[in-house]
Design an enzyme around this catalytic site. Structure first.
Site, mmCIF file in Angstrom:
data_model
loop_
_atom_site.group_PDB
_atom_site.id
_atom_site.type_symbol
_atom_site.label_atom_id
_atom_site.label_comp_id
_atom_site.label_asym_id
_atom_site.label_seq_id
_atom_site.Cartn_x
_atom_site.Cartn_y
_atom_site.Cartn_z
ATOM 1 N N GLY A 26 0.802 -1.213 0.000
ATOM 2 C CA GLY A 26 0.000 0.000 0.000
ATOM 3 C C GLY A 26 0.832 1.258 0.000
ATOM 4 N N CYS A 27 2.104 1.160 -0.421
ATOM 5 C CA CYS A 27 2.990 2.317 -0.321
ATOM 6 C C CYS A 27 2.843 3.268 -1.490
ATOM 7 C CB CYS A 27 4.443 1.864 -0.231
ATOM 8 S SG CYS A 27 5.040 1.067 -1.741
ATOM 9 N N GLY A 28 1.979 2.937 -2.475
ATOM 10 C CA GLY A 28 1.853 3.822 -3.626
ATOM 11 C C GLY A 28 3.115 3.794 -4.455
#
Length: 276
Positions: free
Chosen positions: A111-113
């Site tokens: 989910g760190c982009g």
């Protein structure tokens, strides 16, 4: 690959015209997920045309900086999985070690982009300098390069929905062209085809049927060409990147008209000739 997928398919449609509506058929391009896997691990998945896939794998590996030359690849195997195509690329030892180090550096939490500053730097990587090339073109070459590329687009001729990238050499014409539903993919396929043929990128111009984004400039610089010629417009970042790289960016080629955004000295004076 157990079977070769068609790059285009005939589909039914309702054709509405001023004279009325009728059932008709039309050729449309195929678009399929293509995964690039290195050392058995998927690195990227692209939506692409299922054609020239080994050129695509080689060109992608080069333009993304995964390899420095084609001889760093041990083997390329293409497998049709039904839902998509998996291209397994086996790197030789040194290249594989370099790739594994890069992959660990870019890995981030779920989910760190963009996974932080390192991934931003990867996207904005420094571009190869091409300013040392002595290649020049005249106005006739620029006009001719676009017209010749239009004659080497069989998929686009049938569908009207496919991009192309070609390589134009003065005195020889467009020596290689590749097509894909994605403009970046077409350029990667061209890069792979040029590398496979042993053609020096500094000897000619990259010609594309799309707009020019920064990635298109980066990939053209990796090929080694000092020219990118496009039928559409560039982005501001593409112009700044081409300027930095010493690359001549020519865009909005319409008939005999075009705009030169960077390094105009490489376009020598001359009146564009009409080419049949």
């Amino acid at each position: 690959m157990t079977r070769k997928r068609p790059a285009i398919t005939e589909m039914s449609r309702l054709a509405r015209r001023a004279s009325g509506t009728a059932a008709a058929r039309r050729m449309v391009p195929e678009e399929t997920p293509v995964a690039f896997s290195f050392a058995g691990t998927t690195h990227a998945v692209m939506m692409a045309s299922p054609a020239d896939l080994k050129d695509f794998a080689l060109g992608f590996s080069l333009t993304e900086g995964i390899i420095a030359s084609p001889d760093e690849i041990e083997a390329i195997e293409v497998e049709d999985l039904g839902t998509g195509i998996d291209i397994q690329i086996r790197l030789k030892d040194q290249a594989n070690t370099r790739f594994e180090t890069r992959r660990r550096r870019l890995a981030g939490p779920v989910g760190c982009g963009l996974c932080g500053i390192e991934s931003i730097e990867e996207a904005m990587r420094s571009v190869d300098a091409v300013g040392a090339s002595k290649l020049t073109l005249d106005a006739g070459d620029i006009v001719r390069s676009v017209k010749l590329l239009s004659r080497m687009q069989p998929l686009h001729s049938e569908t009207g929905a496919v991009h192309a990238a070609g390589f134009y050499i003065p005195g020889k014409g467009t020596v290689i062209a590749r097509e894909d539903v994605g403009r970046h993919n077409a350029l990667d396929k061209l890069a792979g085809a040029l590398a496979k043929a042993g053609i020096d990128g500094a000897t000619g111009a990259v010609v594309v049927t799309s707009r020019v984004s920064v990635e298109m400039v980066q990939k053209t610089a990796t090929i080694g060409s000092p020219f990118i010629i496009a039928v559409s417009a560039p982005t501001a970042l593409a112009v700044r990147t081409a300027e930095q790289a010493g690359m001549t960016l020519v865009a909005l080629v319409r008939g005999d008209d075009f705009d030169i955004f960077t390094h105009p000295d490489r376009v020598v004076r001359g009146v564009a000739k009409h080419v049949a």
